[in-house]
Write an enzyme that holds these catalytic residues in place. Structure first.
Site, short mmCIF file in Angstrom:
data_model
loop_
_atom_site.label_atom_id
_atom_site.label_comp_id
_atom_site.label_asym_id
_atom_site.label_seq_id
_atom_site.Cartn_x
_atom_site.Cartn_y
_atom_site.Cartn_z
N GLN A 36 16.82 -2.96 -82.06
CA GLN A 36 16.31 -3.18 -80.70
C GLN A 36 14.82 -3.56 -80.75
O GLN A 36 14.38 -4.49 -80.07
CB GLN A 36 16.51 -1.91 -79.88
CG GLN A 36 15.80 -1.92 -78.54
CD GLN A 36 16.15 -0.70 -77.72
OE1 GLN A 36 17.22 -0.66 -77.13
NE2 GLN A 36 15.29 0.27 -77.68
N VAL A 75 11.42 10.46 -84.53
CA VAL A 75 11.20 11.91 -84.50
C VAL A 75 12.54 12.59 -84.80
O VAL A 75 13.57 12.23 -84.22
CB VAL A 75 10.64 12.37 -83.13
CG1 VAL A 75 10.52 13.88 -83.07
CG2 VAL A 75 9.29 11.70 -82.87
N ASP A 118 15.68 2.91 -82.98
CA ASP A 118 16.49 1.75 -82.62
C ASP A 118 15.82 0.52 -83.24
O ASP A 118 15.24 -0.32 -82.54
CB ASP A 118 16.59 1.64 -81.10
CG ASP A 118 17.22 2.87 -80.49
OD1 ASP A 118 18.45 2.96 -80.48
OD2 ASP A 118 16.47 3.79 -80.07
N HIS A 147 11.09 10.69 -77.21
CA HIS A 147 10.53 9.95 -76.07
C HIS A 147 9.08 10.36 -75.83
O HIS A 147 8.22 9.53 -75.57
CB HIS A 147 11.34 10.24 -74.80
CG HIS A 147 12.77 9.77 -74.85
ND1 HIS A 147 13.82 10.65 -74.85
CD2 HIS A 147 13.31 8.54 -74.87
CE1 HIS A 147 14.96 9.98 -74.87
NE2 HIS A 147 14.69 8.69 -74.88
N HIS A 166 13.71 13.68 -74.78
CA HIS A 166 13.51 14.63 -75.87
C HIS A 166 12.15 14.32 -76.50
O HIS A 166 11.43 13.42 -76.05
CB HIS A 166 14.65 14.55 -76.88
CG HIS A 166 14.97 13.15 -77.32
ND1 HIS A 166 14.10 12.39 -78.08
CD2 HIS A 166 16.03 12.34 -77.10
CE1 HIS A 166 14.62 11.22 -78.32
NE2 HIS A 166 15.80 11.14 -77.72
N ARG A 206 22.09 11.42 -76.94
CA ARG A 206 23.54 11.63 -77.17
C ARG A 206 23.83 12.86 -78.01
O ARG A 206 24.97 13.33 -78.04
CB ARG A 206 24.16 10.39 -77.80
CG ARG A 206 24.26 9.20 -76.83
CD ARG A 206 25.02 8.04 -77.45
NE ARG A 206 25.32 6.99 -76.49
CZ ARG A 206 24.62 5.85 -76.37
NH1 ARG A 206 23.60 5.64 -77.16
NH2 ARG A 206 24.97 4.95 -75.46
N GLY A 220 16.27 8.04 -70.09
CA GLY A 220 16.25 9.42 -69.61
C GLY A 220 16.92 10.40 -70.55
O GLY A 220 17.20 10.10 -71.69
P1 AMP Z 1 16.64 5.61 -75.01
O1 AMP Z 1 16.32 6.53 -73.89
O2 AMP Z 1 17.61 6.16 -76.02
O3 AMP Z 1 16.99 4.21 -74.54
O4 AMP Z 1 15.30 5.44 -75.84
C1 AMP Z 1 14.10 5.06 -75.22
C2 AMP Z 1 13.06 4.79 -76.29
O5 AMP Z 1 12.88 5.96 -77.08
C3 AMP Z 1 13.49 3.68 -77.27
O6 AMP Z 1 12.35 2.89 -77.60
C4 AMP Z 1 13.98 4.46 -78.45
O7 AMP Z 1 13.90 3.75 -79.67
C5 AMP Z 1 13.03 5.64 -78.45
N1 AMP Z 1 13.60 6.78 -79.17
C6 AMP Z 1 14.84 7.31 -79.03
N2 AMP Z 1 15.03 8.32 -79.91
C7 AMP Z 1 13.87 8.42 -80.62
C8 AMP Z 1 13.43 9.27 -81.68
N3 AMP Z 1 14.22 10.23 -82.19
N4 AMP Z 1 12.18 9.10 -82.16
C9 AMP Z 1 11.36 8.13 -81.66
N5 AMP Z 1 11.72 7.30 -80.65
C10 AMP Z 1 12.95 7.44 -80.15
#
Ligand code: AMP
Length: 283
Positions: A153, A176, A150, A37, A34, A187, A31
């Site tokens: 991950q 992105v 990530d 996502h 941005h 964050r 959640g």
């Molecule tokens: P999170 O909400 O941070 O757990 O991220 C959810 C998904 O969005 C994960 O697969 C992340 O790797 C991906 N994600 C987070 N930030 C970015 C970004 N700047 N560009 C592309 N994917 C992202």
């Protein structure tokens, strides 16, 4: 857009969609969405009939002194963003819905998750692997999209899928960035104006590493020094790790090539940020 809060309902819905031949694309998130996502949602949409996004801040992937409680949350805004991006089903379970009070089964990847964020965040990838396996069982996706932001991950999840035979295609999408280079992250919202400027040291360091590589430098130690210097220029930045590893095995390398991954974790004030880049032209 349908909002589902119960795991059993989500699973029944997914099984029903599969029975009617629908291809399910899945984007798991924590959640505070941005554009990063939303780029994953668009990729899922292009490759499936029904897109499920999940919003779940997963407690088992946070250490005891980490930011689970203070992790940014705004469900109303996330709901609107999902709707706008064309998500069909938003899965938004409570912690109790996902973890029984006596939950006692965890999944642990034992090689790729040892270094990088795994050493600075013990137990983190055990929480990630466990929740992703649970979400795959609940959402029953044909395809799931994760971000290269990530990178470790994504490697752990590919291994999870391979080693436990999940029938899920994994797609890893490019990072992105903000126009000035900062990798988008939930964050980032916690950075003050001056911290936001300081946070640019991560992407600047990666750019300098890529420029050296483009100039023909292949010595990992030399590239590491440049990375450390770029972070060292910012007084408030505290390095957690600067690693130069093979993009597949995540093992450290002494000589770099197109498949080398440069990965950083840096604290800017109270906020721990990560970023990475492959040195090859694909990044
Ligand atoms: P999170 O909400 O941070 O757990 O991220 C959810 C998904 O969005 C994960 O697969 C992340 O790797 C991906 N994600 C987070 N930030 C970015 C970004 N700047 N560009 C592309 N994917 C992202």
């Amino acid at each position: 857009m349908e909002i589902i809060e119960k795991a059993a309902l989500m699973q029944a819905r997914a099984l029903g969609l599969r029975r009617t031949g629908r291809r399910i694309g899945f984007v798991p998130t924590m959640g505070f969405l941005h554009e990063g996502h939303l780029s994953l949602v668009r990729i899922a949409k292009a490759a499936s009939d029904v897109v499920v996004a999940s919003i779940f801040v997963n407690p088992t992937q946070f250490g005891p002194n980490e930011d689970f409680e203070s992790y940014p949350r705004d469900f109303d805004r996330d709901r609107q963003m999902c709707e706008g991006a064309g998500v069909n089903i938003l899965f938004h379970p409570s912690v109790r819905e996902i973890y029984a009070p006596d939950h006692s089964v965890f999944i642990e990847e034992t090689a790729l998750s040892k270094g990088l964020c795994g050493s600075s965040r013990p137990g983190h990838f055990r929480g990630v692997a466990t929740v992703v396996a649970k979400l795959f069982n609940i959402v029953q996706p044909h395809l799931a999209v994760f971000g290269h932001k990530d990178a470790q991950q994504a490697r752990v999840i590919r291994r999870l899928v391979r080693d436990l035979n999940f029938p899920v295609e994994i797609v890893v999408a490019p990072t992105v960035r903000e126009p000035d280079g900062l990798a988008m992250s939930s964050r980032n919202a916690r950075l003050s104006a001056s911290e936001r400027r300081d946070a640019l040291c991560l992407s600047r360091a990666l750019e300098r590493a890529r420029a050296l590589y483009a100039d023909g430098v292949r010595d990992a130690d030399r590239i590491r020094r440049v990375l450390c210097d770029a972070i060292g220029e910012v007084r408030t930045a505290e390095t957690d790790y600067v690693e130069i590893v093979d993009g597949e095995t995540l093992n450290p390398v002494s000589e770099v090539n197109d498949t080398t991954l440069v990965a950083l974790a840096v604290r800017i004030g109270r906020t721990r940020l990560i970023d990475n880049a492959l040195l090859g032209p694909s990044s």
